[in-house]
Design a protein around this motif. Sequence first.
Motif, mmCIF file in Angstrom:
data_model
loop_
_atom_site.group_PDB
_atom_site.id
_atom_site.type_symbol
_atom_site.label_atom_id
_atom_site.label_comp_id
_atom_site.label_asym_id
_atom_site.label_seq_id
_atom_site.Cartn_x
_atom_site.Cartn_y
_atom_site.Cartn_z
ATOM 1 N N MET A 87 0.985 -1.030 0.194
ATOM 2 C CA MET A 87 -0.023 -0.058 0.055
ATOM 3 C C MET A 87 1.340 1.322 -0.296
ATOM 4 O O MET A 87 1.607 0.800 0.556
ATOM 5 N N ASP A 105 -7.545 7.537 -3.777
ATOM 6 C CA ASP A 105 -8.239 6.469 -2.737
ATOM 7 C C ASP A 105 -8.912 4.919 -3.053
ATOM 8 O O ASP A 105 -8.977 4.135 -2.869
ATOM 9 N N VAL A 106 -9.597 5.800 -4.171
ATOM 10 C CA VAL A 106 -10.110 3.721 -5.261
ATOM 11 C C VAL A 106 -9.149 3.292 -5.872
ATOM 12 O O VAL A 106 -9.716 2.467 -6.399
ATOM 13 N N GLN A 107 -7.892 3.540 -5.807
ATOM 14 C CA GLN A 107 -7.046 2.605 -5.839
ATOM 15 C C GLN A 107 -6.813 1.629 -4.986
ATOM 16 O O GLN A 107 -6.267 1.877 -3.827
ATOM 17 N N PRO A 108 -6.922 0.362 -5.611
ATOM 18 C CA PRO A 108 -6.191 -0.614 -4.812
ATOM 19 C C PRO A 108 -4.569 -0.258 -3.528
ATOM 20 O O PRO A 108 -4.727 -1.057 -2.436
ATOM 21 N N ASP A 109 -3.944 -0.106 -4.645
ATOM 22 C CA ASP A 109 -2.650 0.447 -3.758
ATOM 23 C C ASP A 109 -2.211 1.428 -2.850
ATOM 24 O O ASP A 109 -1.127 1.743 -2.902
ATOM 25 N N LYS A 160 -3.337 4.500 -0.735
ATOM 26 C CA LYS A 160 -4.040 5.642 0.468
ATOM 27 C C LYS A 160 -3.746 6.723 0.983
ATOM 28 O O LYS A 160 -2.450 6.687 1.209
ATOM 29 N N ARG A 172 2.627 6.294 -8.794
ATOM 30 C CA ARG A 172 3.276 4.631 -8.471
ATOM 31 C C ARG A 172 4.898 4.677 -9.161
ATOM 32 O O ARG A 172 5.466 4.184 -8.441
#
Length: 218
Positions: free
Chosen positions: A1, A22-26, A28, A116
Motif C-alpha cells: 500500500m 483512494d479508489v486505487q487498490p494500492d 491510501k 507509482r
Amino acid sequence: MIRILLADDHKLVRTGFKLMLDVQPDMKVVGEAADGDEAVDLSRRLRPDVVLMDLHMPGLDGVGATERITAELPEVRVLALSTFDLDENVVAALRAGADGFLPKDVSPEELIEGVRVVHRGDAAVAPRLLTRLIGTFVRAGTRPRQAPAALTGLTDREREILVLIARGRSNPEIATELSVSPSTVKNHVTSLFAKIGARDRAQAVIVAYEAALIHPGE
C-alpha cells in the motif's frame, strides 16, 4: 500500500486528488496539509511514502517544504505539482530533492502513474519534457554554475552517459547507442549518481546543464 500525503492550500483540490487516489487498490491518502509547514510536520509524524506537493502555498511554499522533507526524511518521495508547465519553481523543487513534477490539471491516469513511478524510485518526469523545461530557463538567462568537484571524478564513460541522460535518452536507448547491455548502463548510472550527489535523473540533468556539459538546442 502506497501511503500518500496531500499538500495543497485548496481543499477542493485535495478532495479531488483524494477521490482519485483512494479508489486505487494500492494507494491510501493518510493526511492532508494546507501549507508547507503543515506538510513538513505531517511528513515527520505520518512518514508517508509519497507527498503530492503543490509548489504555490502561503507561508512556507512547496519548494521550501520539499527541501526540509527530503533532507530530514530521505525515504519520503516528493512529487511536485504546478499550475504551469514551465514554472521556474519546478526546477527549484527538483534541485531541492523532488522526485518529479506534474501539472495540476494532469489526468487521473497520469497522476496515479506518477505516484507509482516516484514510489518505486524513478523520476516522474518525461526526459524530453525535463530537458525542454531546464533548457527554457538556461536560455532565459540562467548562467551555468561551476562544475561540482565530484564531476571531475567521473570516468569518461560515466560523463558520456550523463550527457546522454541530459539529452533525454532512457537507459535502453543509451545501451543501444553505446552498444552495451542495459545492466551495464544501469551500473554506470548508479555510480555516476553517487559521485555527483543526484538522487535521480531529474537532478542529474540539472547538474549536466549547470556544469555546461550540455547546452539548450543540442
